[in-house]
Write a protein that holds these residues in place. Structure first.
Motif, PDB file in Angstrom:
ATOM      1  N   ASN A  95       0.837  -1.212   0.000  1.00  0.00           N
ATOM      2  CA  ASN A  95       0.000   0.000   0.000  1.00  0.00           C
ATOM      3  C   ASN A  95       0.863   1.250   0.000  1.00  0.00           C
ATOM      4  O   ASN A  95       0.527   2.238  -0.636  1.00  0.00           O
ATOM      5  N   GLY A  96       1.978   1.197   0.708  1.00  0.00           N
ATOM      6  CA  GLY A  96       2.885   2.340   0.745  1.00  0.00           C
ATOM      7  C   GLY A  96       3.479   2.629  -0.620  1.00  0.00           C
ATOM      8  O   GLY A  96       3.606   3.773  -1.032  1.00  0.00           O
ATOM      9  N   HIS A  97       3.833   1.565  -1.352  1.00  0.00           N
ATOM     10  CA  HIS A  97       4.386   1.741  -2.699  1.00  0.00           C
ATOM     11  C   HIS A  97       3.336   2.332  -3.634  1.00  0.00           C
ATOM     12  O   HIS A  97       3.641   3.206  -4.434  1.00  0.00           O
ATOM     13  N   ARG A  98       2.096   1.849  -3.529  1.00  0.00           N
ATOM     14  CA  ARG A  98       1.019   2.397  -4.374  1.00  0.00           C
ATOM     15  C   ARG A  98       0.765   3.848  -4.028  1.00  0.00           C
ATOM     16  O   ARG A  98       0.588   4.672  -4.912  1.00  0.00           O
ATOM     17  N   ALA A  99       0.754   4.172  -2.741  1.00  0.00           N
ATOM     18  CA  ALA A  99       0.521   5.556  -2.323  1.00  0.00           C
ATOM     19  C   ALA A  99       1.641   6.457  -2.815  1.00  0.00           C
ATOM     20  O   ALA A  99       1.393   7.572  -3.284  1.00  0.00           O
ATOM     21  N   ALA A 100       2.879   5.979  -2.743  1.00  0.00           N
ATOM     22  CA  ALA A 100       4.012   6.779  -3.214  1.00  0.00           C
ATOM     23  C   ALA A 100       3.906   6.996  -4.720  1.00  0.00           C
ATOM     24  O   ALA A 100       4.186   8.094  -5.220  1.00  0.00           O
ATOM     25  N   GLY A 101       3.494   5.967  -5.455  1.00  0.00           N
ATOM     26  CA  GLY A 101       3.311   6.105  -6.907  1.00  0.00           C
ATOM     27  C   GLY A 101       2.208   7.088  -7.237  1.00  0.00           C
ATOM     28  O   GLY A 101       2.335   7.892  -8.163  1.00  0.00           O
ATOM     29  N   LEU A 102       1.119   7.033  -6.485  1.00  0.00           N
ATOM     30  CA  LEU A 102       0.005   7.961  -6.692  1.00  0.00           C
ATOM     31  C   LEU A 102       0.439   9.388  -6.389  1.00  0.00           C
ATOM     32  O   LEU A 102       0.136  10.315  -7.145  1.00  0.00           O
ATOM     33  N   GLU A 103       1.181   9.553  -5.308  1.00  0.00           N
ATOM     34  CA  GLU A 103       1.669  10.890  -4.953  1.00  0.00           C
ATOM     35  C   GLU A 103       2.584  11.434  -6.043  1.00  0.00           C
ATOM     36  O   GLU A 103       2.478  12.591  -6.441  1.00  0.00           O
ATOM     37  N   ALA A 104       3.480  10.603  -6.548  1.00  0.00           N
ATOM     38  CA  ALA A 104       4.406  11.035  -7.602  1.00  0.00           C
ATOM     39  C   ALA A 104       3.639  11.422  -8.866  1.00  0.00           C
ATOM     40  O   ALA A 104       3.951  12.437  -9.502  1.00  0.00           O
ATOM     41  N   ALA A 105       2.629  10.640  -9.221  1.00  0.00           N
ATOM     42  CA  ALA A 105       1.824  10.945 -10.410  1.00  0.00           C
ATOM     43  C   ALA A 105       1.059  12.253 -10.223  1.00  0.00           C
ATOM     44  O   ALA A 105       0.976  13.075 -11.142  1.00  0.00           O
ATOM     45  N   LEU A 106       0.513  12.449  -9.030  1.00  0.00           N
ATOM     46  CA  LEU A 106      -0.215  13.686  -8.745  1.00  0.00           C
ATOM     47  C   LEU A 106       0.714  14.893  -8.812  1.00  0.00           C
ATOM     48  O   LEU A 106       0.390  15.910  -9.419  1.00  0.00           O
ATOM     49  N   ARG A 107       1.880  14.781  -8.207  1.00  0.00           N
ATOM     50  CA  ARG A 107       2.846  15.887  -8.243  1.00  0.00           C
ATOM     51  C   ARG A 107       3.275  16.204  -9.677  1.00  0.00           C
ATOM     52  O   ARG A 107       3.390  17.364 -10.050  1.00  0.00           O
ATOM     53  N   ALA A 108       3.494  15.180 -10.479  1.00  0.00           N
ATOM     54  CA  ALA A 108       3.886  15.398 -11.879  1.00  0.00           C
ATOM     55  C   ALA A 108       2.768  16.094 -12.656  1.00  0.00           C
ATOM     56  O   ALA A 108       3.022  17.016 -13.433  1.00  0.00           O
ATOM     57  N   ALA A 109       1.530  15.664 -12.425  1.00  0.00           N
ATOM     58  CA  ALA A 109       0.388  16.295 -13.098  1.00  0.00           C
ATOM     59  C   ALA A 109       0.259  17.758 -12.678  1.00  0.00           C
ATOM     60  O   ALA A 109       0.005  18.632 -13.512  1.00  0.00           O
ATOM     61  N   LEU A 110       0.451  18.036 -11.403  1.00  0.00           N
ATOM     62  CA  LEU A 110       0.369  19.414 -10.921  1.00  0.00           C
ATOM     63  C   LEU A 110       1.483  20.273 -11.515  1.00  0.00           C
ATOM     64  O   LEU A 110       1.253  21.422 -11.897  1.00  0.00           O
ATOM     65  N   ARG A 111       2.685  19.717 -11.623  1.00  0.00           N
ATOM     66  CA  ARG A 111       3.796  20.460 -12.248  1.00  0.00           C
ATOM     67  C   ARG A 111       3.483  20.802 -13.698  1.00  0.00           C
ATOM     68  O   ARG A 111       3.798  21.897 -14.174  1.00  0.00           O
ATOM     69  N   ARG A 112       2.833  19.880 -14.411  1.00  0.00           N
ATOM     70  CA  ARG A 112       2.471  20.140 -15.814  1.00  0.00           C
ATOM     71  C   ARG A 112       1.420  21.239 -15.915  1.00  0.00           C
ATOM     72  O   ARG A 112       1.433  22.023 -16.854  1.00  0.00           O
ATOM     73  N   GLU A 113       0.494  21.288 -14.981  1.00  0.00           N
ATOM     74  CA  GLU A 113      -0.615  22.248 -15.037  1.00  0.00           C
ATOM     75  C   GLU A 113      -0.271  23.615 -14.458  1.00  0.00           C
ATOM     76  O   GLU A 113      -0.924  24.606 -14.768  1.00  0.00           O
ATOM     77  N   LEU A 114       0.738  23.676 -13.617  1.00  0.00           N
ATOM     78  CA  LEU A 114       1.043  24.918 -12.897  1.00  0.00           C
ATOM     79  C   LEU A 114       1.280  26.132 -13.802  1.00  0.00           C
ATOM     80  O   LEU A 114       0.713  27.194 -13.541  1.00  0.00           O
ATOM     81  N   PRO A 115       2.066  26.034 -14.873  1.00  0.00           N
ATOM     82  CA  PRO A 115       2.267  27.227 -15.708  1.00  0.00           C
ATOM     83  C   PRO A 115       0.954  27.798 -16.268  1.00  0.00           C
ATOM     84  O   PRO A 115       0.743  29.018 -16.261  1.00  0.00           O
ATOM     85  N   ALA A 116       0.063  26.945 -16.726  1.00  0.00           N
ATOM     86  CA  ALA A 116      -1.226  27.414 -17.257  1.00  0.00           C
ATOM     87  C   ALA A 116      -2.085  28.013 -16.145  1.00  0.00           C
ATOM     88  O   ALA A 116      -2.768  29.020 -16.359  1.00  0.00           O
ATOM     89  N   ALA A 117      -2.046  27.408 -14.965  1.00  0.00           N
ATOM     90  CA  ALA A 117      -2.827  27.937 -13.846  1.00  0.00           C
ATOM     91  C   ALA A 117      -2.321  29.313 -13.423  1.00  0.00           C
ATOM     92  O   ALA A 117      -3.117  30.221 -13.152  1.00  0.00           O
ATOM     93  N   VAL A 118      -1.006  29.484 -13.389  1.00  0.00           N
ATOM     94  CA  VAL A 118      -0.422  30.785 -13.031  1.00  0.00           C
ATOM     95  C   VAL A 118      -0.793  31.828 -14.088  1.00  0.00           C
ATOM     96  O   VAL A 118      -1.167  32.962 -13.762  1.00  0.00           O
ATOM     97  N   ALA A 119      -0.715  31.454 -15.364  1.00  0.00           N
ATOM     98  CA  ALA A 119      -1.075  32.386 -16.436  1.00  0.00           C
ATOM     99  C   ALA A 119      -2.541  32.802 -16.334  1.00  0.00           C
ATOM    100  O   ALA A 119      -2.871  33.988 -16.484  1.00  0.00           O
ATOM    101  N   LEU A 120      -3.421  31.838 -16.058  1.00  0.00           N
ATOM    102  CA  LEU A 120      -4.843  32.151 -15.912  1.00  0.00           C
ATOM    103  C   LEU A 120      -5.063  33.085 -14.733  1.00  0.00           C
ATOM    104  O   LEU A 120      -5.810  34.067 -14.836  1.00  0.00           O
ATOM    105  N   ARG A 121      -4.423  32.821 -13.626  1.00  0.00           N
ATOM    106  CA  ARG A 121      -4.559  33.690 -12.448  1.00  0.00           C
ATOM    107  C   ARG A 121      -4.139  35.110 -12.786  1.00  0.00           C
ATOM    108  O   ARG A 121      -4.807  36.082 -12.424  1.00  0.00           O
ATOM    109  N   ARG A 122      -3.033  35.244 -13.497  1.00  0.00           N
ATOM    110  CA  ARG A 122      -2.547  36.585 -13.866  1.00  0.00           C
ATOM    111  C   ARG A 122      -3.534  37.295 -14.785  1.00  0.00           C
ATOM    112  O   ARG A 122      -3.785  38.495 -14.639  1.00  0.00           O
ATOM    113  N   GLU A 123      -4.087  36.560 -15.750  1.00  0.00           N
ATOM    114  CA  GLU A 123      -5.093  37.150 -16.649  1.00  0.00           C
ATOM    115  C   GLU A 123      -6.315  37.615 -15.858  1.00  0.00           C
ATOM    116  O   GLU A 123      -6.822  38.720 -16.090  1.00  0.00           O
ATOM    117  N   LEU A 124      -6.784  36.779 -14.951  1.00  0.00           N
ATOM    118  CA  LEU A 124      -7.977  37.126 -14.174  1.00  0.00           C
ATOM    119  C   LEU A 124      -7.731  38.342 -13.284  1.00  0.00           C
ATOM    120  O   LEU A 124      -8.593  39.209 -13.158  1.00  0.00           O
TER     121      LEU A 124
END
Length: 94
Positions: free
Chosen positions: A16-45
């Motif tokens: 379970n710990g290995h699965r949780a670590a994999g899920l956390e890593a996937a979530l962090r990677a997805a957030l890193r990919r989305e962060l530039p667009a989210a920051v740009a949207l915030r600035r536009e708003l």
């Protein structure tokens, strides 16, 4: 008498710990990919703030930036968006 495997619980917990670590890593990677667009949207708003009752263009911008999902418009200027299927959900308000 119940038989217990001395390592079974530890092995399951480790799995379970290995699965949780994999899920956390996937979530962090997805957030890193989305962060530039989210920051740009915030600035536009924030560059063109809307007064209360005139948030329609802001709502459209935000919804256009989100993945497709079921949107329910509420309170005239707001929306509730469900990403994914039915079940547990997280809500937020701004």
């Amino acid at each position: 008498m119940e038989r217990r495997d001395g390592d079974g619980g530890a092995a399951r917990a480790a799995g379970n710990g290995h699965r949780a670590a994999g899920l956390e890593a996937a979530l962090r990677a997805a957030l890193r990919r989305e962060l530039p667009a989210a920051v740009a949207l915030r600035r536009e708003l924030h560059a063109a703030p809307r007064v209360s009752g005139q948030e329609g263009p802001t709502l459209k911008q935000v919804l256009d930036a989100l993945p497709d999902g079921l949107v329910e418009h509420v309170a005239g200027t707001g929306a509730v968006l469900r990403v994914g299927g039915p079940g547990a959900a997280v809500g937020g308000a701004g």
